[in-house]
Design an enzyme around this catalytic site. Structure first.
Site, PDB file in Angstrom:
ATOM      1  N   TRP A 130     -41.020   2.985 -40.835  1.00  0.00           N
ATOM      2  CA  TRP A 130     -42.194   2.042 -40.688  1.00  0.00           C
ATOM      3  C   TRP A 130     -42.121   0.952 -41.688  1.00  0.00           C
ATOM      4  O   TRP A 130     -42.032   1.431 -42.822  1.00  0.00           O
ATOM      5  CB  TRP A 130     -43.472   2.998 -40.862  1.00  0.00           C
ATOM      6  N   ASP A 211     -45.843  11.682 -44.358  1.00  0.00           N
ATOM      7  CA  ASP A 211     -46.848  10.644 -43.660  1.00  0.00           C
ATOM      8  C   ASP A 211     -47.132  11.216 -42.484  1.00  0.00           C
ATOM      9  O   ASP A 211     -46.304  11.512 -41.602  1.00  0.00           O
ATOM     10  CB  ASP A 211     -45.888   9.186 -43.531  1.00  0.00           C
ATOM     11  N   LYS A 246     -55.260   7.174 -35.157  1.00  0.00           N
ATOM     12  CA  LYS A 246     -54.575   7.143 -33.617  1.00  0.00           C
ATOM     13  C   LYS A 246     -55.428   8.322 -32.877  1.00  0.00           C
ATOM     14  O   LYS A 246     -55.953   8.406 -32.010  1.00  0.00           O
ATOM     15  CB  LYS A 246     -53.246   7.714 -33.857  1.00  0.00           C
TER      16      LYS A 246
HETATM   17  C1  LMR Z   1     -47.710   0.832 -36.265  1.00  0.00           C
HETATM   18  O1  LMR Z   1     -46.713   1.273 -36.880  1.00  0.00           O
HETATM   19  O2  LMR Z   1     -47.614   0.225 -35.418  1.00  0.00           O
HETATM   20  C2  LMR Z   1     -48.930   1.362 -36.617  1.00  0.00           C
HETATM   21  O3  LMR Z   1     -48.977   2.440 -37.659  1.00  0.00           O
HETATM   22  C3  LMR Z   1     -49.901   0.250 -36.992  1.00  0.00           C
HETATM   23  C4  LMR Z   1     -49.428  -0.452 -38.288  1.00  0.00           C
HETATM   24  O4  LMR Z   1     -50.504  -0.632 -39.155  1.00  0.00           O
HETATM   25  O5  LMR Z   1     -48.380  -0.862 -38.669  1.00  0.00           O
END
Ligand code: LMR
Length: 398
Positions: A130, A211, A246
């Site tokens: 991420w 996470d 979520k």
């Molecule tokens: C995502 O990865 O789209 C979500 O976790 C929202 C975000 O805050 O990025």
């Protein structure tokens, strides 16, 4: 001061939503940000949340500050969800949990806490991860490295390379692991692999930082916490950033938690005292509403059961959309084996489509996905799936 400063680039995920909102294409589809949508394309307030909110409005007597660490009933409910009601971790009081503003807030509180005492540690994230992991741990002052994870060739996990990278990480460094529903790939470890990684953490002395933003979106609330249970049982320091954005649909209520698991109750007490100073000097104390709503749901048997049902419905809809996407792509004659989409878990699939295809879909068809081709399956509906599949077929041909 600002005359000489260049503007920052838009956020790679939330910036996409801003662009999507401006797009005038009536057929536009947002497969970007990780937000659940129902088959009508709406992000609903869960029925259990509505019921808990009603109760809260009727019974709430004050809006005075919460404690720095948040409502204790919320922290207890979070721990039961993370470790199970009969957990030794809970019985030994060797975990400290604070309410943090969402999963992002939890990651940052944990990052600041560790940096205070171990600024020389490196933080290791999966490749890919991420995007905000780099942002958060970087902003906390850490140097960041990455370990192998995704195998682009077979669109699965490269466990051998992952394991051999983790074997080289020195004691005291921090390893960020996606507990389930890996973001962005949707590719997870199986239980045997988690056990191996937990044993490696013990052997090597690096610190797991889990996470956990998608509990219940993989295989179920209990199944999805397998990794948390392994690391917690290992009796080492371990950090868990969890989120109810979520699974309770509480996105804008910023409802998450930072949990520090330690080998003993004494250490957990020390950790809690420092968590409080980190929070006090940042946002003082958490917003109350989301945590109180989640506590009511988790502590009321009827609402708890309703929540599990609603969560299962969200999970199953995404699984159905995975299948619909695979079928739709093959019906449109798109070449390739897309069976990997059905094997992945959670909201996302890493399509592996080129930047050119991703751009064409956005510019020509108003279909938005995150760079690297991450698709949020929950953005697909029975009404837009055909449009998306035919647009992909067209983009692949050109
Ligand atoms: C995502 O990865 O789209 C979500 O976790 C929202 C975000 O805050 O990025």
């Amino acid at each position: 001061m600002w005359k000489s400063i260049q503007p920052a680039p838009p956020d790679s995920i939330l910036g996409l939503t801003e662009e999507f909102k401006k797009d005038k294409n009536p057929d536009k589809v947002n497969l970007g940000v990780g937000v659940y949508k129902d088959d009508a394309g709406n992000t609903p307030v869960l029925r259990c949340v509505k019921a808990a909110e009603k109760e809260l409005v009727e019974t709430q007597k004050s809006k005075s500050y919460l404690p720095i660490s948040g409502d204790p009933a919320y922290a207890a409910a979070v721990q039961r969800l993370l470790f199970g009601t009969k957990s030794e971790v809970i019985n030994s009081a060797r975990a400290a949990t604070v309410h943090a503003p969402g999963g992002t807030g939890a990651l940052r509180v944990g990052a600041d806490l560790i940096h205070k005492f171990n600024p020389e540690a490196r933080v290791w994230v999966s490749s890919p991860t991420w995007a905000n992991h780099n942002g958060i741990f970087g902003a906390a002052g850490f140097e960041i490295g990455s370990y192998s994870y995704y195998n682009a060739a077979n669109k699965g996990l490269d466990f051998d390379r992952m394991f051999s990278d983790l074997e080289k990480i020195p004691a005291g460094d921090i390893v960020v692991l996606h507990t389930c529903c890996h973001n962005p790939s949707g590719v997870d470890l199986n239980p045997d692999q988690w056990q191996e990684v937990a044993a490696l953490a013990v052997q090597k002395g690096w610190i797991p930082f889990l996470d956990f933003a998608y509990q219940g979106f993989g295989d179920g609330v209990i199944e999805d916490r397998f990794a948390v249970e392994q690391f917690a049982a290992a009796g080492i320091d371990c950090y868990v950033a969890s989120s109810f954005s979520k699974n309770f649909g509480l996105y804008n209520e910023r409802t998450g938690a930072m949990t520090v698991v330690t080998p003993s109750g004494e250490e957990a007490t020390v950790a809690m005292s420092h968590l409080k100073t980190v929070i006090r000097t940042n946002y003082s104390n958490p917003p109350a509403h989301g945590g109180l709503v989640a506590s009511i749901i988790l502590n009321t048997p009827d609402l708890h059961a309703m929540w599990l049902e609603e969560l299962a419905a969200m999970r199953n809809r995404i699984v159905n959309m995975r299948k619909a996407l695979v079928d739709g792509l093959s019906q449109q004659g798109v070449e390739g084996d897309f069976s990997y989409i059905e094997k992945q878990r959670g909201m996302f699939s890493f399509s592996g489509w080129s930047e050119d295809v991703v751009k064409q879909l956005r510019v020509n068809k108003g279909i938005y996905m995150v760079g690297g081709g991450r698709i949020n399956l929950a953005g697909l509906t029975t009404s837009n799936i055909e449009y998306v599949c035919s647009a992909v077929a067209e983009a692949m041909k050109s």
